[in-house]
Motif scaffolding. Structure first.
Motif, mmCIF file in Angstrom:
data_model
loop_
_atom_site.group_PDB
_atom_site.id
_atom_site.type_symbol
_atom_site.label_atom_id
_atom_site.label_comp_id
_atom_site.label_asym_id
_atom_site.label_seq_id
_atom_site.Cartn_x
_atom_site.Cartn_y
_atom_site.Cartn_z
ATOM 1 N N LYS A 170 -6.062 -8.026 -5.305
ATOM 2 C CA LYS A 170 -7.248 -7.613 -4.935
ATOM 3 C C LYS A 170 -7.712 -6.075 -6.372
ATOM 4 C CE LYS A 170 -7.201 -3.449 -1.050
ATOM 5 N NZ LYS A 170 -8.472 -3.530 -0.301
ATOM 6 N N GLU A 171 -6.530 -5.892 -6.607
ATOM 7 C CA GLU A 171 -7.118 -5.119 -7.324
ATOM 8 C C GLU A 171 -7.733 -5.932 -8.665
ATOM 9 O OE1 GLU A 171 -3.078 -3.703 -9.226
ATOM 10 O OE2 GLU A 171 -2.529 -2.509 -6.829
ATOM 11 N N VAL A 218 -6.106 -10.236 2.890
ATOM 12 C CA VAL A 218 -6.220 -8.807 2.439
ATOM 13 C C VAL A 218 -8.159 -8.834 2.621
ATOM 14 C CG1 VAL A 218 -4.627 -8.462 0.887
ATOM 15 C CG2 VAL A 218 -6.591 -10.083 0.303
ATOM 16 N N ASP A 219 -7.954 -7.842 3.139
ATOM 17 C CA ASP A 219 -9.350 -7.199 3.186
ATOM 18 C C ASP A 219 -9.854 -6.652 1.384
ATOM 19 O OD1 ASP A 219 -10.703 -8.384 4.904
ATOM 20 O OD2 ASP A 219 -10.296 -5.744 6.398
ATOM 21 N N ILE A 220 -10.974 -7.033 0.999
ATOM 22 C CA ILE A 220 -11.195 -6.472 -0.697
ATOM 23 C C ILE A 220 -12.545 -5.970 -0.864
ATOM 24 C CG2 ILE A 220 -11.330 -7.293 -3.476
ATOM 25 C CD1 ILE A 220 -9.293 -9.451 -2.013
ATOM 26 N N ARG A 221 -13.279 -4.876 -1.344
ATOM 27 C CA ARG A 221 -14.023 -4.349 -1.190
ATOM 28 C C ARG A 221 -14.463 -4.995 -2.705
ATOM 29 N NH1 ARG A 221 -15.843 1.909 -2.932
ATOM 30 N NH2 ARG A 221 -18.242 2.022 -2.867
ATOM 31 N N MET A 260 -1.239 -11.078 -3.849
ATOM 32 C CA MET A 260 -2.273 -10.559 -2.697
ATOM 33 C C MET A 260 -2.644 -9.065 -3.422
ATOM 34 S SD MET A 260 -3.020 -13.045 -1.132
ATOM 35 C CE MET A 260 -4.601 -12.890 0.225
ATOM 36 N N LYS A 261 -1.988 -8.164 -3.422
ATOM 37 C CA LYS A 261 -2.330 -7.056 -4.254
ATOM 38 C C LYS A 261 -3.328 -7.275 -5.380
ATOM 39 C CE LYS A 261 0.168 -2.990 -5.271
ATOM 40 N NZ LYS A 261 -0.195 -2.108 -6.628
ATOM 41 N N SER A 320 -13.291 -10.996 3.402
ATOM 42 C CA SER A 320 -11.458 -10.874 3.712
ATOM 43 C C SER A 320 -11.157 -12.429 3.094
ATOM 44 C CB SER A 320 -10.735 -11.690 5.194
ATOM 45 O OG SER A 320 -11.628 -10.421 5.757
ATOM 46 N N SER A 331 -4.160 -13.488 -11.630
ATOM 47 C CA SER A 331 -3.131 -12.562 -10.762
ATOM 48 C C SER A 331 -2.073 -13.632 -11.016
ATOM 49 C CB SER A 331 -3.762 -13.041 -9.791
ATOM 50 O OG SER A 331 -5.222 -12.225 -9.071
ATOM 51 N N VAL A 334 -17.045 -6.577 2.162
ATOM 52 C CA VAL A 334 -16.273 -6.577 1.757
ATOM 53 C C VAL A 334 -16.368 -8.048 2.341
ATOM 54 C CG1 VAL A 334 -13.979 -5.905 2.954
ATOM 55 C CG2 VAL A 334 -15.454 -3.893 3.327
ATOM 56 N N GLU A 370 -11.521 -5.323 -7.067
ATOM 57 C CA GLU A 370 -12.375 -4.377 -6.937
ATOM 58 C C GLU A 370 -12.414 -3.254 -7.910
ATOM 59 O OE1 GLU A 370 -10.718 -3.557 -2.142
ATOM 60 O OE2 GLU A 370 -9.695 -2.487 -4.010
#
Length: 424
Positions: free
Chosen positions: A413-414, A228-231, A409-410, A390, A266, A388, A417
């Motif tokens: 990422k959350e 995943v790409d993460i800001r 992974m979701k 990865s 997570s 960003v 961010e």
């Protein structure tokens, strides 16, 4: 009665080690708790303490000796009242240190007479574990020799090159008919210098362990990779604010400290990924202990931040700095690097954009972190420039389904961010 001092097992997986340095000499008095030697395991150099009182009567394994099997008598201690001069070495005569070879390909010292092949009924060593030098094991594998049929002529029955040279090829024991034998692994290509000038560097115990374990991981563990790409902008802003608040305490959070916390939380939210495959069962862990990859001069080690999800990021930061420093000095205790429920490997500081890490068995997953960089990124339906990174999760597909890995992974990422969840 003389006391045999044996090579200790300083970790649950230790089979042999290097007697790096003696801190006592013949004639010295020792008491329980005194530091007698420094022993190099496959992960760290550790101090060996005396458990009995007495006088050092004999040192049977010289410092610098490599490949000393656990249980080998390394010294003899005379009890109070015994005459050191009359004490016989425990376990037999002293064994001088073998001369170091410049490479594994160099012949090992041969005995005065070449040993005849041992009868098939004679095991190489007592018990189920066969003690053999790495070179002897490699030659035996190439020639198809069953080492359990070879009698070792080295110290404590250790099988050396001369023993397998004298053994007949093709004596490998067949697999039991009742069990399906796995396909044999292809022997690695033998190194060839092709006449090119080169140096030879003998593998350290740590490097040998890394090679063995990661080969086993890639051969035996079916990996699945999810990226995943993460800001990072919100995380970087929070880090700046927290560091300003923590400055009076002398604490400075790194991005890695925050990622350790994010991975732990997570795993707590997606417990289906906080598991280990165990044959016909699975281990489901109730807390997240994160092994963090640290590069050290001899290889790689993974000190553990235990129960990272329940710890403040300032605590994680302090622990991680201490663990990393002692890891590089080879001073970690076994319980500080053995275990862990998942791993995190960050190569962002080297500018690596994205990579796929090898699972550290028996763990079920590892998170690989790439570099944070400015990239075009869609923010609220418009194309903008954002920081960003990865992240790629490697999952053991025997224990973790793709959907569960994707859910982890979701969540990861959350949390990054919207990072206030890391301090809640």
């Amino acid at each position: 009665m003389p006391i045999a001092i044996k090579m200790p097992a300083l970790s649950p997986t230790m089979e042999e080690g290097t007697l790096a340095k003696w801190l006592v000499k013949v004639g010295d008095q020792v008491s329980a708790g005194d530091i007698m030697a420094e022993i190099e395991t496959d992960k760290a150099t550790m101090e060996f303490e005396a458990v009995d009182e007495g006088t050092i009567a004999h040192i049977q394994v010289e410092e610098g000796t490599e490949g000393v099997a656990v249980g080998t008598v390394i010294a003899t201690l005379a009890e109070e009242g015994e005459d050191v001069a009359n004490v016989e070495p425990a376990g037999g005569a002293a064994t001088p240190a073998p001369a170091p070879a410049p490479s594994e390909a160099k012949e090992e010292a041969a005995p005065a007479a070449a040993p005849a092949p041992a009868p098939a009924a004679a095991p190489a060593a007592s018990g189920d574990r066969i003690i053999a030098s790495p070179l002897a094991k490699r030659i035996a594998e190439q020639k198809g020799i069953d080492l359990s049929t070879v009698k070792g002529s080295g110290p404590n029955g250790r099988i050396v090159k001369a023993d397998v040279d004298g053994a007949q090829p093709g004596t490998a024991a067949p697999a039991p008919a009742a069990a399906a034998a796995p396909a044999p692994a292809a022997a690695p290509a033998e190194a060839q210098d092709f006449g090119i000038p080169h140096d030879v560097e003998k593998l350290s115990g740590m490097r040998k362990t890394i090679a063995r374990r990661l080969t086993e991981s890639k051969q035996q563990v079916p990996h699945i990779y999810l990226t995943v790409d993460i800001r990072l902008d919100a995380l970087l802003k929070l880090r700046s604010e927290l560091n300003a608040a923590l400055e009076p305490q002398g604490v400075k959070l790194s991005v890695n400290d925050m990622l350790i916390k994010a991975l732990a939380k997570s795993l707590e939210q997606v417990p289906a990924c906080n598991v280990q495959f165990a044959g016909d069962s699975m281990l489901q862990f109730k807390r997240a202990d994160i092994s963090v990859a640290v590069s050290i001069p001899n290889g790689l080690i993974t000190p553990i931040v235990k129960d990272a999800g329940a710890k403040a990021m300032s605590k994680i930061s302090t622990e991680m700095k201490d663990l990393a420093t002692r890891a590089k000095d080879g001073k970690l205790a076994p319980e500080e690097y053995q275990g862990g429920t998942a791993s995190l490997s960050n190569m962002g500081m080297f500018g690596i954009k994205q990579f796929e890490a090898v699972i550290n068995p028996p763990q079920g997953m590892i998170m690989a972190i790439g570099a944070g960089e400015k990239r075009p990124y869609v923010v609220e339906d418009s194309l903008q420039i954002a920081s960003v990174m990865s992240a790629t999760g490697s999952f053991d597909h025997r224990a973790i389904d793709g959907a569960d890995g994707a859910q982890l992974m979701k969540v990861f990422k959350e949390l990054i961010e919207a990072p206030l969840g890391l301090v809640a």
